[in-house]
Scaffold this active site. Structure first.
Site, mmCIF file in Angstrom:
data_model
loop_
_atom_site.group_PDB
_atom_site.id
_atom_site.type_symbol
_atom_site.label_atom_id
_atom_site.label_comp_id
_atom_site.label_asym_id
_atom_site.label_seq_id
_atom_site.Cartn_x
_atom_site.Cartn_y
_atom_site.Cartn_z
ATOM 1 N N GLN A 161 7.089 -30.532 5.869
ATOM 2 C CA GLN A 161 7.640 -29.826 4.703
ATOM 3 C C GLN A 161 8.821 -30.587 4.090
ATOM 4 O O GLN A 161 9.279 -30.251 3.010
ATOM 5 C CB GLN A 161 8.085 -28.409 5.100
ATOM 6 C CG GLN A 161 6.957 -27.410 5.266
ATOM 7 C CD GLN A 161 6.401 -27.396 6.669
ATOM 8 O OE1 GLN A 161 6.438 -28.396 7.376
ATOM 9 N NE2 GLN A 161 5.869 -26.275 7.096
ATOM 10 N N ASP A 206 13.054 -16.862 8.394
ATOM 11 C CA ASP A 206 11.909 -16.002 8.081
ATOM 12 C C ASP A 206 12.215 -14.568 8.449
ATOM 13 O O ASP A 206 11.820 -13.642 7.748
ATOM 14 C CB ASP A 206 10.658 -16.495 8.811
ATOM 15 C CG ASP A 206 10.194 -17.796 8.197
ATOM 16 O OD1 ASP A 206 10.768 -18.837 8.533
ATOM 17 O OD2 ASP A 206 9.302 -17.750 7.326
#
Ligand code: RUB
Length: 309
Positions: A161, A206
């Site tokens: 990422q 998250d």
């Protein structure tokens, strides 16, 4: 028969990490619900519920480590719990609830970013991990005051990422240096041979647990430990819509094929997508309600989001 094809496509894109990062995942999920509520024709309230309930379940399961999704689903479900509502009431009520939660995701994210301005000083070096829109925007917002600093970013195996992160910083005209994941704890050591002298770590999350622990991309745990050992502050660019109020979040493990596609028989691979960072390693969480200590999460969530259950 409920038409779930477009929802299924978004679920697949989330699973394939074409859509990634907690905030982007939640935005796409509620946006497709919104689009489909506007696009589809429902004959009655039963037909609407026959679309909505499975659609929400599918989206919620696309990545298991995303409370921003289940909190939103819970918010919508609470608005439409009266089973007797006719379609002409139920449809606008559902649409409004989805729109409202979508608005909440954006406004809370923006507030949190603004609350993080002032954390970095001119000439600082900051380390971030993976691709977190919240961490990246917070770092960029700090620069907007005219202050310049250096950003280090990890590669984020196995899906890399960092490419996205690097491009975001490049677009903001910021200097970025990439390091491989396994070297991240080492460059936080005050005695690292390059003398990088990192001043702060800013990572996203998250999930936020009520006890102040956070769940973020695997690797966050070792980074936070190294930072703590070296007295480097660790800030979490968070959002309390990500609170795991049910304490039910599972750490997602993904297919071993992401790690070694043609691995020989007889080798086991565990591919954790996330890890959990204990509250004691975190300096603060940057939220839409200000910068708070991890041990304040429970009280702030109870006060600000009483609907979270
Ligand atoms: C992304 C990741 C991000 C958080 C926060 O993991 O761990 O740090 O999701 O992102 P993946 P944001 O690439 O597996 O989704 O700040 O954008 O909500």
């Amino acid at each position: 028969m409920a038409d779930l094809r477009k929802v299924q496509q978004v679920v697949q894109d989330i699973y394939d990490i074409k859509i990634q990062g907690a905030t982007n995942i939640a935005k796409s999920a509620f946006q497709i619900l919104m689009d489909e509520l506007e696009r589809q024709t429902f004959t009655d309230s039963i037909a609407l519920r026959e679309f909505l309930i499975p659609a929400m379940h599918m989206l919620e399961k696309a990545r298991p480590t995303e409370p921003m999704m289940f909190n939103g689903m819970a918010y919508i479900t609470a608005q439409i719990k009266d089973e007797t509502l006719p379609l002409q009431t139920l449809l606008p009520l559902t649409t409004d609830a989805v729109k409202c939660y979508l608005g909440m995701i954006s406004s809370t994210a923006e507030k949190a970013i603004q609350n993080g301005v002032g954390l970095l000083n001119y000439g600082d070096s900051v380390l971030t991990h993976c691709h977190s829109s919240s961490a990246i925007k917070t770092i960029i917002a700090n620069k907007a005051g005219g202050k310049d600093f250096l950003v280090y970013n990890t590669e984020t195996r196995p899906l890399y990422q960092w490419h996205k992160t690097a491009k975001d910083f490049l677009e903001a005209w910021m200097k970025i240096t990439m390091v491989v994941d396994s070297s991240a704890p080492f460059i936080l050591d005050r005695n690292d041979p390059f003398g990088l002298d990192i001043d702060a770590v800013i990572i996203g999350c998250d999930a936020i647990k009520l006890n102040g622990d956070i769940i973020n991309k695997v690797g966050s745990y070792s980074i936070a430990h190294a930072a703590y050992d070296n007295k480097i502050p660790v800030y979490v660019a968070g959002n309390l819509l990500k609170t795991d109020v049910r304490d039910s979040i599972q750490i997602e493990t993904r297919s071993w094929t992401e790690v070694w596609e043609d691995k020989p028989e007889g080798i086991d691979i565990i591919n954790f997508a996330f890890d959990q960072v204990p509250a004691k390693l975190l300096t603060a969480i940057i939220t839409e309600f200000g910068i708070i200590k991890p041990n304040e999460v429970r009280a702030v969530v109870k006060k600000e989001y009483p609907w979270m259950k």
